[in-house]
Design a protein around this motif. Structure first.
Motif, PDB file in Angstrom:
ATOM      1  N   ASN A  65     -14.386  15.191  34.088  1.00 44.87           N
ATOM      2  CA  ASN A  65     -13.680  14.022  34.590  1.00 44.87           C
ATOM      3  C   ASN A  65     -14.578  13.280  35.579  1.00 44.87           C
ATOM      4  OD1 ASN A  65     -11.471  14.843  33.117  1.00 44.87           O
ATOM      5  ND2 ASN A  65     -10.400  15.726  34.868  1.00 44.87           N
ATOM      6  N   LEU A  66     -14.711  11.968  35.381  1.00 48.84           N
ATOM      7  CA  LEU A  66     -15.509  11.135  36.269  1.00 48.84           C
ATOM      8  C   LEU A  66     -14.577  10.365  37.191  1.00 48.84           C
ATOM      9  CD1 LEU A  66     -18.138   9.837  33.694  1.00 48.84           C
ATOM     10  CD2 LEU A  66     -18.361  11.748  35.301  1.00 48.84           C
ATOM     11  N   ASN A  67     -14.917  10.344  38.487  1.00 50.90           N
ATOM     12  CA  ASN A  67     -14.012   9.811  39.505  1.00 50.90           C
ATOM     13  C   ASN A  67     -14.451   8.488  40.122  1.00 50.90           C
ATOM     14  OD1 ASN A  67     -12.376  12.163  39.272  1.00 50.90           O
ATOM     15  ND2 ASN A  67     -13.825  13.273  40.561  1.00 50.90           N
ATOM     16  N   ASP A  68     -15.730   8.150  40.033  1.00 49.31           N
ATOM     17  CA  ASP A  68     -16.191   6.911  40.659  1.00 49.31           C
ATOM     18  C   ASP A  68     -17.495   6.477  40.020  1.00 49.31           C
ATOM     19  OD1 ASP A  68     -15.991   4.751  42.371  1.00 49.31           O
ATOM     20  OD2 ASP A  68     -16.918   5.771  44.078  1.00 49.31           O
ATOM     21  N   VAL A  69     -17.776   5.181  40.127  1.00 48.95           N
ATOM     22  CA  VAL A  69     -19.007   4.609  39.589  1.00 48.95           C
ATOM     23  C   VAL A  69     -19.497   3.548  40.553  1.00 48.95           C
ATOM     24  CG1 VAL A  69     -17.712   2.924  38.191  1.00 48.95           C
ATOM     25  CG2 VAL A  69     -20.064   3.496  37.571  1.00 48.95           C
ATOM     26  N   SER A  70     -20.814   3.472  40.743  1.00 48.29           N
ATOM     27  CA  SER A  70     -21.392   2.490  41.652  1.00 48.29           C
ATOM     28  C   SER A  70     -22.726   2.026  41.103  1.00 48.29           C
ATOM     29  CB  SER A  70     -21.586   3.092  43.047  1.00 48.29           C
ATOM     30  OG  SER A  70     -22.165   2.156  43.933  1.00 48.29           O
ATOM     31  N   PHE A  71     -22.932   0.698  41.120  1.00 48.49           N
ATOM     32  CA  PHE A  71     -24.157   0.105  40.605  1.00 48.49           C
ATOM     33  C   PHE A  71     -24.851  -0.714  41.673  1.00 48.49           C
ATOM     34  CE2 PHE A  71     -23.068   1.423  36.436  1.00 48.49           C
ATOM     35  CZ  PHE A  71     -24.207   1.238  35.647  1.00 48.49           C
ATOM     36  N   ALA A  72     -26.181  -0.722  41.600  1.00 49.79           N
ATOM     37  CA  ALA A  72     -26.954  -1.676  42.375  1.00 49.79           C
ATOM     38  C   ALA A  72     -26.696  -3.069  41.820  1.00 49.79           C
ATOM     39  CB  ALA A  72     -28.436  -1.332  42.305  1.00 49.79           C
ATOM     40  N   ASN A  73     -27.072  -4.077  42.599  1.00 45.66           N
ATOM     41  CA  ASN A  73     -26.767  -5.453  42.208  1.00 45.66           C
ATOM     42  C   ASN A  73     -27.485  -5.925  40.951  1.00 45.66           C
ATOM     43  OD1 ASN A  73     -25.012  -5.764  44.319  1.00 45.66           O
ATOM     44  ND2 ASN A  73     -26.487  -6.759  45.668  1.00 45.66           N
ATOM     45  N   ASP A  74     -28.490  -5.164  40.492  1.00 43.17           N
ATOM     46  CA  ASP A  74     -29.174  -5.562  39.270  1.00 43.17           C
ATOM     47  C   ASP A  74     -28.380  -5.197  38.016  1.00 43.17           C
ATOM     48  OD1 ASP A  74     -29.507  -2.798  39.083  1.00 43.17           O
ATOM     49  OD2 ASP A  74     -31.642  -2.854  39.567  1.00 43.17           O
ATOM     50  N   ALA A  75     -27.275  -4.479  38.180  1.00 43.72           N
ATOM     51  CA  ALA A  75     -26.417  -4.041  37.063  1.00 43.72           C
ATOM     52  C   ALA A  75     -27.155  -3.125  36.095  1.00 43.72           C
ATOM     53  CB  ALA A  75     -25.820  -5.233  36.312  1.00 43.72           C
ATOM     54  N   LEU A  76     -28.289  -2.602  36.505  1.00 43.88           N
ATOM     55  CA  LEU A  76     -29.060  -1.698  35.659  1.00 43.88           C
ATOM     56  C   LEU A  76     -29.043  -0.275  36.197  1.00 43.88           C
ATOM     57  CD1 LEU A  76     -32.185  -3.966  34.980  1.00 43.88           C
ATOM     58  CD2 LEU A  76     -30.257  -3.520  33.439  1.00 43.88           C
ATOM     59  N   ARG A  77     -29.287  -0.127  37.498  1.00 44.02           N
ATOM     60  CA  ARG A  77     -29.299   1.199  38.114  1.00 44.02           C
ATOM     61  C   ARG A  77     -27.895   1.540  38.607  1.00 44.02           C
ATOM     62  NH1 ARG A  77     -32.883   0.186  42.798  1.00 44.02           N
ATOM     63  NH2 ARG A  77     -32.030  -1.904  42.485  1.00 44.02           N
ATOM     64  N   GLY A  78     -27.385   2.684  38.129  1.00 46.59           N
ATOM     65  CA  GLY A  78     -26.033   3.072  38.520  1.00 46.59           C
ATOM     66  C   GLY A  78     -25.860   4.571  38.551  1.00 46.59           C
ATOM     67  N   ILE A  79     -24.807   5.005  39.264  1.00 45.01           N
ATOM     68  CA  ILE A  79     -24.441   6.423  39.297  1.00 45.01           C
ATOM     69  C   ILE A  79     -22.955   6.551  38.994  1.00 45.01           C
ATOM     70  CG2 ILE A  79     -26.258   7.128  40.902  1.00 45.01           C
ATOM     71  CD1 ILE A  79     -24.153   7.040  43.164  1.00 45.01           C
ATOM     72  N   ALA A  80     -22.604   7.669  38.374  1.00 45.88           N
ATOM     73  CA  ALA A  80     -21.207   8.045  38.161  1.00 45.88           C
ATOM     74  C   ALA A  80     -21.042   9.473  38.646  1.00 45.88           C
ATOM     75  CB  ALA A  80     -20.823   7.934  36.688  1.00 45.88           C
ATOM     76  N   VAL A  81     -19.931   9.758  39.343  1.00 41.24           N
ATOM     77  CA  VAL A  81     -19.720  11.083  39.925  1.00 41.24           C
ATOM     78  C   VAL A  81     -18.376  11.632  39.471  1.00 41.24           C
ATOM     79  CG1 VAL A  81     -21.135  10.497  41.908  1.00 41.24           C
ATOM     80  CG2 VAL A  81     -18.657  10.223  42.045  1.00 41.24           C
ATOM     81  N   GLY A  82     -18.295  12.975  39.421  1.00 42.73           N
ATOM     82  CA  GLY A  82     -17.066  13.567  38.921  1.00 42.73           C
ATOM     83  C   GLY A  82     -16.868  15.003  39.323  1.00 42.73           C
ATOM     84  N   ASP A  83     -15.981  15.667  38.595  1.00 39.71           N
ATOM     85  CA  ASP A  83     -15.587  17.032  38.917  1.00 39.71           C
ATOM     86  C   ASP A  83     -16.735  18.016  38.728  1.00 39.71           C
ATOM     87  OD1 ASP A  83     -13.114  15.987  39.442  1.00 39.71           O
ATOM     88  OD2 ASP A  83     -12.091  16.925  37.732  1.00 39.71           O
ATOM     89  N   SER A  84     -16.626  19.135  39.440  1.00 35.96           N
ATOM     90  CA  SER A  84     -17.573  20.256  39.321  1.00 35.96           C
ATOM     91  C   SER A  84     -19.011  19.847  39.595  1.00 35.96           C
ATOM     92  CB  SER A  84     -17.461  20.905  37.932  1.00 35.96           C
ATOM     93  OG  SER A  84     -16.138  21.335  37.676  1.00 35.96           O
ATOM     94  N   GLY A  85     -19.190  18.930  40.534  1.00 36.40           N
ATOM     95  CA  GLY A  85     -20.530  18.538  40.940  1.00 36.40           C
ATOM     96  C   GLY A  85     -21.254  17.613  39.986  1.00 36.40           C
ATOM     97  N   THR A  86     -20.521  16.962  39.106  1.00 34.23           N
ATOM     98  CA  THR A  86     -21.163  16.106  38.106  1.00 34.23           C
ATOM     99  C   THR A  86     -21.708  14.816  38.729  1.00 34.23           C
ATOM    100  OG1 THR A  86     -19.711  16.926  36.359  1.00 34.23           O
ATOM    101  CG2 THR A  86     -20.800  14.809  35.968  1.00 34.23           C
ATOM    102  N   ILE A  87     -22.976  14.530  38.473  1.00 34.11           N
ATOM    103  CA  ILE A  87     -23.584  13.249  38.819  1.00 34.11           C
ATOM    104  C   ILE A  87     -24.382  12.768  37.611  1.00 34.11           C
ATOM    105  CG2 ILE A  87     -25.151  11.967  40.320  1.00 34.11           C
ATOM    106  CD1 ILE A  87     -24.667  13.945  42.520  1.00 34.11           C
TER     107      ILE A  87
END
Length: 346
Positions: free
Chosen positions: A283-305
């Protein structure tokens, strides 16, 4: 004539799993244009990256409370919020965190700023606001019966939104035009379905997108074009937990994440969404992108990045490389030697 060679690279979605070093659930993330990123989660977990999410190092938060949301102004100044009204603030890139008085005991689930002005949404429909980059906080509202506000967004120093659920189980967005001191409610349904909003982003004062869940287990993304009065809804088979639209969003690009490793992408301001390959079922809980809309991260359960460097798109289609074939050199044709003709004798 030419020969054509193709690369053997496989074409898959461009989300890559990073090693987080923890098995705690990760609830919120924030990625700066500089490539510095922060993630917060259960048991006071705070992680930091300096390479756009490729590697992560733990930070000492000084708490075991669940942390739900995080926001950073730059590589040094940031805010994290969590259970029991906890607000943590750093001014040195996360090396040290100081607790800031919130005045409430409800869990704080979201935080967002525009410049020095910011808001934090919590349980019991609690909303806090700050005018000094999170150094101090005032209570905009608190003590109501109903769900919390896991989503928050500031569109300008004065205009902001929180998203959650009201006391009669409706998805719920509240809006402020004075920096968080007062709020106007906008309750709605996901196409006649009860549920709750989990996150929100507004592209301007009229167009907004919320992620959420329906009580039958489905997920939803709803969109308004009139500031929250009316909404149109798209449904998914599992809850959608987070949504992000890069700030310098000239291409109308946005991303959403949810249960079962779902990652969604829009290129038309949230009207339509396409699936991206995440490579995980967590399960993924959040997503965040830099302003270039290219570099991003998604984070979730059990230490998922997860991270991407190309907006989560597929790998580039291999380009055929053309190698001209060498033209064979002509084999010399041997000329027969002529037999001398004897001169006639007179």
């Amino acid at each position: 004539m030419s020969l054509v060679f193709f690369s053997s690279v496989s074409v898959f979605g461009q989300w890559t799993a990073a090693t987080s070093g923890t098995t705690n659930n990760l609830n919120g993330g924030y990625l700066l244009d500089s490539g510095v990123g922060f993630v917060v989660g259960d048991a006071g977990t705070i992680l930091k990256s300096t390479d756009a999410g490729a590697t992560w190092a733990p930070l000492l938060s000084g708490t075991k409370n669940i942390l739900h949301g995080v926001y950073f102004f730059d590589g040094n100044q940031g805010i994290a919020v969590g259970d029991q009204g906890l607000i943590l603030r750093t001014t040195d890139g996360g090396a040290m965190w100081q607790s800031v008085a919130s005045g409430v005991e409800d869990a704080l689930r979201s935080v967002f700023f525009f410049g020095a002005n910011g808001i934090s949404g919590g349980d019991s429909q609690t909303i806090l606001y700050s005018t000094d980059s999170g150094a101090s906080w005032q209570i905009g509202q608190s003590g109501f019966f109903g769900g919390g506000f896991p989503g928050a967004h500031m569109l300008s120093p004065s205009i902001g939104f929180v998203a959650g659920q009201n006391s009669i189980f409706q998805p719920f967005v509240q809006a402020t035009t004075d920096g968080g001191a007062s709020w106007e409610p906008h309750a709605f349904y996901f196409d006649k379905n009860e549920g709750g909003s989990t996150d929100a982003r507004f592209l301007d004062v009229n167009i907004g997108v919320v992620s959420g869940f329906v009580f039958d287990g489905r997920g939803a993304i709803a969109r308004t074009t009139d500031g929250g009065t009316n909404w149109s809804t798209l449904f998914f088979d599992q809850p959608i937990e987070g949504v992000d639209f890069p700030v310098t969003n000239t291409t109308n690009v946005g991303f959403a994440v949810g249960w079962g490793g779902r990652i969604l992408h829009t290129a038309n301001m949230g009207i339509g969404w396409t699936e991206q390959i995440s490579g995980t079922s967590a399960n993924l809980n959040d997503v965040s992108f830099a302003n270039d809309a290219l570099r991003g991260i998604a984070v979730g359960d059990s230490g998922t990045i997860l991270l991407t460097a190309n907006g989560g798109g597929p790998a580039p289609t291999p380009t055929p490389s053309v190698t001209p074939m060498a033209t064979p050199r002509a084999t010399p044709v041997a000329r027969p030697r002529q037999t001398p003709v004897p001169r006639p004798t007179f």
